[in-house]
Design an enzyme around this catalytic site. Structure first.
Site, PDB file in Angstrom:
ATOM      1  N   CYS A  43       2.081  -6.799   5.988  1.00 29.35           N
ATOM      2  CA  CYS A  43       2.348  -5.624   5.411  1.00 29.35           C
ATOM      3  C   CYS A  43       2.932  -5.964   3.888  1.00 29.35           C
ATOM      4  CB  CYS A  43       3.228  -4.475   6.046  1.00 29.35           C
ATOM      5  SG  CYS A  43       3.628  -2.949   4.920  1.00 29.35           S
ATOM      6  N   CYS A  48      -0.107  -3.609   2.794  1.00 32.58           N
ATOM      7  CA  CYS A  48       0.512  -2.504   2.166  1.00 32.58           C
ATOM      8  C   CYS A  48       1.289  -2.506   0.628  1.00 32.58           C
ATOM      9  CB  CYS A  48       1.752  -1.796   3.094  1.00 32.58           C
ATOM     10  SG  CYS A  48       1.577  -2.139   4.650  1.00 32.58           S
ATOM     11  N   LYS A  51      -0.907  -4.034  -2.205  1.00 32.56           N
ATOM     12  CA  LYS A  51      -1.970  -3.239  -2.206  1.00 32.56           C
ATOM     13  C   LYS A  51      -1.638  -1.835  -2.963  1.00 32.56           C
ATOM     14  CE  LYS A  51      -2.618  -0.077   0.503  1.00 32.56           C
ATOM     15  NZ  LYS A  51      -3.021   0.471   1.742  1.00 32.56           N
ATOM     16  N   TYR A 178     -10.165   2.111   5.496  1.00 31.10           N
ATOM     17  CA  TYR A 178      -9.392   2.307   4.238  1.00 31.10           C
ATOM     18  C   TYR A 178      -9.266   1.221   3.270  1.00 31.10           C
ATOM     19  CZ  TYR A 178      -5.639   0.124   6.374  1.00 31.10           C
ATOM     20  OH  TYR A 178      -4.432  -0.886   6.995  1.00 31.10           O
ATOM     21  N   ILE A 179      -9.250  -0.107   3.721  1.00 33.42           N
ATOM     22  CA  ILE A 179      -9.195  -0.633   2.922  1.00 33.42           C
ATOM     23  C   ILE A 179     -10.298  -1.485   1.936  1.00 33.42           C
ATOM     24  CG2 ILE A 179      -8.669  -3.577   2.735  1.00 33.42           C
ATOM     25  CD1 ILE A 179      -7.201  -3.620   5.479  1.00 33.42           C
ATOM     26  N   GLU A 182     -10.125   1.399  -0.829  1.00 31.94           N
ATOM     27  CA  GLU A 182      -8.709   1.450  -1.655  1.00 31.94           C
ATOM     28  C   GLU A 182      -9.135   0.342  -2.717  1.00 31.94           C
ATOM     29  OE1 GLU A 182      -5.183   2.536   1.674  1.00 31.94           O
ATOM     30  OE2 GLU A 182      -5.725   0.693   1.270  1.00 31.94           O
ATOM     31  N   HIS A 437       6.717  26.355  -6.857  1.00 34.31           N
ATOM     32  CA  HIS A 437       5.637  26.720  -8.138  1.00 34.31           C
ATOM     33  C   HIS A 437       6.255  26.083  -9.543  1.00 34.31           C
ATOM     34  CE1 HIS A 437       2.385  28.432 -10.110  1.00 34.31           C
ATOM     35  NE2 HIS A 437       3.066  28.879 -11.234  1.00 34.31           N
ATOM     36  N   GLU A 442       2.074  23.648  -3.362  1.00 33.78           N
ATOM     37  CA  GLU A 442       2.408  24.779  -2.842  1.00 33.78           C
ATOM     38  C   GLU A 442       1.072  25.426  -2.222  1.00 33.78           C
ATOM     39  OE1 GLU A 442       2.770  27.790  -6.227  1.00 33.78           O
ATOM     40  OE2 GLU A 442       1.925  26.196  -7.740  1.00 33.78           O
TER      41      GLU A 442
HETATM   42  P1  FAD Z   1       1.663  -8.696  10.990  1.00 37.32           P
HETATM   43  O1  FAD Z   1       2.429  -8.078   9.753  1.00 37.32           O
HETATM   44  O2  FAD Z   1       0.512  -9.267  10.530  1.00 37.32           O
HETATM   45  O3  FAD Z   1       2.657 -10.078  11.402  1.00 37.32           O
HETATM   46  C1  FAD Z   1       2.272 -10.866  11.967  1.00 37.32           C
HETATM   47  C2  FAD Z   1       2.835 -12.409  11.643  1.00 37.32           C
HETATM   48  O4  FAD Z   1       2.561 -13.508  12.720  1.00 37.32           O
HETATM   49  C3  FAD Z   1       2.363 -12.905  10.444  1.00 37.32           C
HETATM   50  O5  FAD Z   1       3.015 -13.101   9.344  1.00 37.32           O
HETATM   51  C4  FAD Z   1       1.599 -14.213  10.933  1.00 37.32           C
HETATM   52  O6  FAD Z   1       1.473 -15.325   9.880  1.00 37.32           O
HETATM   53  C5  FAD Z   1       2.533 -14.540  11.813  1.00 37.32           C
HETATM   54  N1  FAD Z   1       1.880 -15.483  13.245  1.00 37.32           N
HETATM   55  C6  FAD Z   1       0.429 -15.362  13.727  1.00 37.32           C
HETATM   56  N2  FAD Z   1       0.138 -16.106  14.558  1.00 37.32           N
HETATM   57  C7  FAD Z   1       1.334 -16.996  14.737  1.00 37.32           C
HETATM   58  C8  FAD Z   1       1.738 -18.190  15.553  1.00 37.32           C
HETATM   59  N3  FAD Z   1       1.125 -18.812  16.239  1.00 37.32           N
HETATM   60  N4  FAD Z   1       2.889 -18.789  15.048  1.00 37.32           N
HETATM   61  C9  FAD Z   1       3.837 -18.266  14.253  1.00 37.32           C
HETATM   62  N5  FAD Z   1       3.417 -17.002  13.397  1.00 37.32           N
HETATM   63  C10 FAD Z   1       2.454 -16.437  13.575  1.00 37.32           C
HETATM   64  N6  FAD Z   1      -0.417  -0.305   7.104  1.00 37.32           N
HETATM   65  C11 FAD Z   1       0.094   0.855   6.803  1.00 37.32           C
HETATM   66  O7  FAD Z   1       0.834   1.270   7.717  1.00 37.32           O
HETATM   67  N7  FAD Z   1      -0.286   1.114   5.469  1.00 37.32           N
HETATM   68  C12 FAD Z   1      -0.690   0.604   4.619  1.00 37.32           C
HETATM   69  O8  FAD Z   1      -0.798   1.061   3.251  1.00 37.32           O
HETATM   70  C13 FAD Z   1      -1.476  -0.506   5.215  1.00 37.32           C
HETATM   71  N8  FAD Z   1      -2.073  -1.049   4.126  1.00 37.32           N
HETATM   72  C14 FAD Z   1      -2.744  -2.422   4.388  1.00 37.32           C
HETATM   73  C15 FAD Z   1      -3.652  -3.043   3.421  1.00 37.32           C
HETATM   74  C16 FAD Z   1      -4.119  -4.178   3.750  1.00 37.32           C
HETATM   75  C17 FAD Z   1      -4.895  -4.987   2.922  1.00 37.32           C
HETATM   76  C18 FAD Z   1      -3.850  -4.753   5.061  1.00 37.32           C
HETATM   77  C19 FAD Z   1      -4.574  -6.082   5.547  1.00 37.32           C
HETATM   78  C20 FAD Z   1      -3.118  -4.167   6.205  1.00 37.32           C
HETATM   79  C21 FAD Z   1      -2.661  -2.811   5.637  1.00 37.32           C
HETATM   80  N9  FAD Z   1      -2.029  -2.154   6.776  1.00 37.32           N
HETATM   81  C22 FAD Z   1      -1.147  -1.030   6.256  1.00 37.32           C
HETATM   82  C23 FAD Z   1      -1.551  -2.707   8.031  1.00 37.32           C
HETATM   83  C24 FAD Z   1      -0.418  -3.536   8.339  1.00 37.32           C
HETATM   84  O9  FAD Z   1      -0.016  -4.393   7.259  1.00 37.32           O
HETATM   85  C25 FAD Z   1      -0.107  -3.888   9.596  1.00 37.32           C
HETATM   86  O10 FAD Z   1      -0.308  -2.818  10.655  1.00 37.32           O
HETATM   87  C26 FAD Z   1       1.171  -4.609   9.832  1.00 37.32           C
HETATM   88  O11 FAD Z   1       1.396  -5.695   9.169  1.00 37.32           O
HETATM   89  C27 FAD Z   1       1.062  -5.086  11.387  1.00 37.32           C
HETATM   90  O12 FAD Z   1       2.425  -5.619  11.765  1.00 37.32           O
HETATM   91  P2  FAD Z   1       2.622  -6.813  13.055  1.00 37.32           P
HETATM   92  O13 FAD Z   1       3.814  -7.151  13.020  1.00 37.32           O
HETATM   93  O14 FAD Z   1       1.861  -6.288  14.063  1.00 37.32           O
HETATM   94  O15 FAD Z   1       1.704  -7.917  12.189  1.00 37.32           O
END
Ligand code: FAD
Length: 448
Positions: A43, A48, A51, A178-179, A182, A437, A442
């Site tokens: 994110c 997010c 973006k 959505y991506i 966008e 308004h 509204e």
């Molecule tokens: P992540 O945030 O992906 O975090 C996982 C982390 O784990 C990463 O940093 C990765 O490097 C790390 N990792 C993975 N494997 C290992 C390992 N073995 N050892 C150590 N580290 C590891 N969501 C919204 O709500 N609104 C939006 O507008 C929105 N826009 C988006 C736009 C784009 C282009 C993208 C790609 C996603 C968007 N999302 C949006 C989705 C949102 O980013 C994710 O839903 C959110 O980040 C999920 O969080 P998470 O903690 O599950 O995983």
């Protein structure tokens, strides 16, 4: 002496992992977290946040045009991708620092390394160190999917799109979610000739048909070429760097950049999960119960890797509920009803609850109220672009079960209205609220 090195070891410092670590530590747990890339996760680093900043940056193209109708002389205005890209990157760096600080302030130990699970209570860092923990949380997120076809590697994904050395003249965006929509809006406003291609006959399948049709019409009017039912056969890179995309039907598209935006696969491979017996779904998601626990009692998972709902606020809630339940003696689960979502396309879409089609499939007595209007600002700007608001109600009391908007600032407007929908209010409750308004919002209390 403690039996394990930590009470909690979190793999992945993204939205879910950071929240879970911080809250568990605030409940007194000894917490460590491993991050193989950058603290903040998808994110903050490549989702997010950057973006949305690009959405703002791109929208100035239309604002500058419109400004002339409001009396401003904008001749000579020009755009420099390098400035936008670098300023966005600097903001991302700042936020990454803040996330790191939050973890530090909460005494969470951060390992900037990849971690794999070696047993129900042990992990190994890429540097070789073995660490034990009473509880392990998998919060590794998801990864952009790329199809298995010849030449697919010539395309980029959302991981790379924020650091393009220069803007392409032409871009093909593959995907209908959505991506994809966008980035179609962002690139188009920045002057790139955009082609959005999808294998299906619709885009944004989970959104209300009429709202999506409005986006498709407006996008086409703005110059985005949208092609349905396009199945990729191969991608060839020519000597001059351009890409030739061939479809199964023999049709070809030539472009300078191909962006794969065809979905995100749970990031569970290479974690050793099969070997230690953690159950996975067919899509690679880590299977969990309502309490985010896997079939191995000491291992939990939250966020995109579980593929419940791939959104930041959901990953955060799941991480928070996990930490409160396991370390704060406050067991609770996440409620997935009425999740408001937005597509930051141009114009944006925002939605909560059932679409008209979903509601009609579920209930007999469904009624739909609408407002189809041109925002005041667009009228003076001579921008022939209509907003559409739809309210889906059910039952004799006309409870609002869905609200779907397309139009300027619809994401900002919907968040407040979603509270009313989640609270179970009726059409009459909306009508009883005096209109603010003049505003676009509204229309929510004036729908016919
Ligand atoms: P992540 O945030 O992906 O975090 C996982 C982390 O784990 C990463 O940093 C990765 O490097 C790390 N990792 C993975 N494997 C290992 C390992 N073995 N050892 C150590 N580290 C590891 N969501 C919204 O709500 N609104 C939006 O507008 C929105 N826009 C988006 C736009 C784009 C282009 C993208 C790609 C996603 C968007 N999302 C949006 C989705 C949102 O980013 C994710 O839903 C959110 O980040 C999920 O969080 P998470 O903690 O599950 O995983």
């Amino acid at each position: 002496m403690a039996e394990f090195d930590y009470d909690l070891f979190v793999i992945g410092a993204g939205s879910g992992g950071v929240r879970a670590s911080r809250i568990a530590a605030s409940h007194g747990a000894r917490v460590a977290i491993a991050e193989e890339h950058r603290v903040g996760g998808t994110c903050v680093i490549r989702g997010c946040v950057p973006k949305k900043l690009l959405v703002y940056g791109a929208h100035f193209a239309e604002d500058i045009q419109d400004a002339q109708r409001f009396g401003w002389d904008t001749k000579g205005a020009s755009f420099d991708w390098n400035i936008l890209r670098d300023n966005v990157a600097a903001e991302v760096n700042r936020l990454e620092g803040l996330y790191g600080q939050t973890l530090g302030n909460n005494k969470v130990e951060v390992f900037h390394e990849r971690a794999v699970i070696t047993g129900p209570n042990s992990v190994r860092l890429s540097g070789g160190r073995e660490i034990t923990a009473t509880t392990i949380l998998i919060a590794t997120g998801a990864w952009p999917s790329v199809p298995v076809i010849p030449g697919a590697g010539h395309g980029i994904t959302s991981n790379e799109v924020f650091s393009l050395p220069k803007l392409p003249k032409r871009a093909v965006i593959a995907g209908g979610g959505y991506i994809a929509n966008e980035f179609a809006g962002i690139f188009n406003e920045l002057g790139v000739k955009v082609n959005l291609v999808t294998h299906g006959d619709r885009v944004l399948r989970s959104y209300d048909d009429e709202i999506v049709d409005r986006l498709v019409d407006i996008s086409r009017h703005k110059g985005i070429d949208i092609r349905f039912n396009f199945a990729f056969k191969s991608i060839t890179k020519r000597d001059d760097g351009t890409l030739l995309l061939e479809g199964n039907d023999g049709k070809t598209i030539e472009t300078d950049l191909l962006l794969w935006a065809i979905g995100r696969t749970p990031h569970s491979t290479g974690l050793n999960l099969e070997q230690i017996g953690v159950e996975l779904g067919k899509d690679g998601s880590v299977k969990v119960g309502d309490d985010s626990r896997t079939n191995i009692p000491s291992i939990y998972a939250v966020g995109d890797v579980t593929n419940r709902v791939q959104l930041t606020p959901i990953a955060i809630r799941e991480g928070h509920a996990f930490a409160d339940s396991v370390f704060g003696n406050k067991p609770r689960t996440v409620n997935y009803d009425y999740i408001p979502t937005a597509v930051f396309s141009n114009p944006p879409i925002a939605s909560v609850g059932m679409t008209e089609a979903e509601a009609r499939a579920e209930y007999d007595d469904v009624k739909v109220y609408k407002s189809d209007f041109r925002a005041m600002k667009n009228v003076l700007a001579d921008r022939n672009e209509r907003a559409l608001y739809k309210m889906v109600v059910a039952g004799s009391e006309e409870r609002v079960i869905g609200l779907h908007l397309i139009g300027p600032d619809s994401g900002e407007i919907l968040q407040a209205a979603a509270i009313a929908v989640k609270a179970g209010l009726t059409k009459q409750d909306f009508d009883d609220t005096v209109a603010l308004h003049p505003s676009m919002s509204e229309e929510l209390v004036l729908m016919k």
